[in-house]
Design a protein around this motif. Structure first.
Motif, short mmCIF file in Angstrom:
data_model
loop_
_atom_site.label_atom_id
_atom_site.label_comp_id
_atom_site.label_asym_id
_atom_site.label_seq_id
_atom_site.Cartn_x
_atom_site.Cartn_y
_atom_site.Cartn_z
N GLN A 224 0.86 -1.17 0.00
CA GLN A 224 0.00 0.00 0.00
C GLN A 224 0.91 1.23 0.00
OE1 GLN A 224 -3.07 -0.27 2.99
NE2 GLN A 224 -3.19 -2.47 2.75
N PRO B 39 -5.22 1.32 7.78
CA PRO B 39 -5.90 1.51 6.49
C PRO B 39 -7.25 0.79 6.47
CG PRO B 39 -3.64 0.81 6.18
CD PRO B 39 -3.94 0.65 7.64
N ALA B 40 -8.09 1.17 5.54
CA ALA B 40 -9.44 0.62 5.44
C ALA B 40 -9.44 -0.86 5.12
CB ALA B 40 -10.24 1.39 4.40
N ASN B 41 -8.54 -1.32 4.26
CA ASN B 41 -8.57 -2.72 3.81
C ASN B 41 -7.22 -3.40 4.03
OD1 ASN B 41 -11.25 -2.64 2.69
ND2 ASN B 41 -10.38 -1.32 1.11
N TYR C 203 -1.51 -6.18 7.03
CA TYR C 203 -1.32 -5.00 6.20
C TYR C 203 0.15 -4.89 5.83
CZ TYR C 203 -5.81 -3.65 8.24
OH TYR C 203 -7.13 -3.63 8.65
#
Length: 133
Positions: free
Chosen positions: A41, A51-53, A115
């Motif tokens: 990312q 982060p969102a995802n 992540y």
């Protein structure tokens, strides 16, 4: 001896499930289900800014010792690795370009969001490895 055999079967089954879940259908799997490749990312990650995802997910049916690492591909990039799960948030960064961010531990059963970012905010290629200790 019967207890040891039953316990080992549970651990191995859990490890396979965790590895397959982490790799998912959107990544290229090679060398068995324990390694995946992806692109980090764009932002560096920290436990204060999730982060969102997630990049990957790991689902464990029982607690087990697992090492999770992200290594930069091609000698560039400085991976950051964050894992959010039932036990909290864990964070590691590679200390040099082309290095590895690694988090070993005894992970609880349940869902773990993984992540992968880059310390420099770059979108860099990485290899994610999940290994049962």
């Amino acid at each position: 001896m019967l207890f040891s055999t039953a316990l080992l079967g549970t651990v191995l089954t859990g490890a396979v499930d965790a590895q397959n879940s982490a790799c998912g259908s959107s990544t290229n799997v090679f060398g068995g289900p324990s390694q995946c490749v992806g692109t980090s990312q764009n932002n560096a990650l920290s436990c204060n800014a999730i982060p969102a995802n997630p990049s990957h997910r790991m689902s464990l049916s029982s607690a087990m010792a697992v090492e999770i690492s992200a290594t930069a591909n091609g000698g560039s990039g400085q991976p950051s690795l964050m894992i959010v799960g039932p036990d909290g948030c864990f964070y590691a960064i590679a200390t040099r370009s082309g290095g590895m961010a690694k988090i070993p531990g005894l992970w609880s059963s349940g869902e773990h969001a993984i992540y992968v970012g880059d310390v420099n905010g770059a979108a860099s290629a990485y290899t994610l490895s999940i290994t049962q200790d």
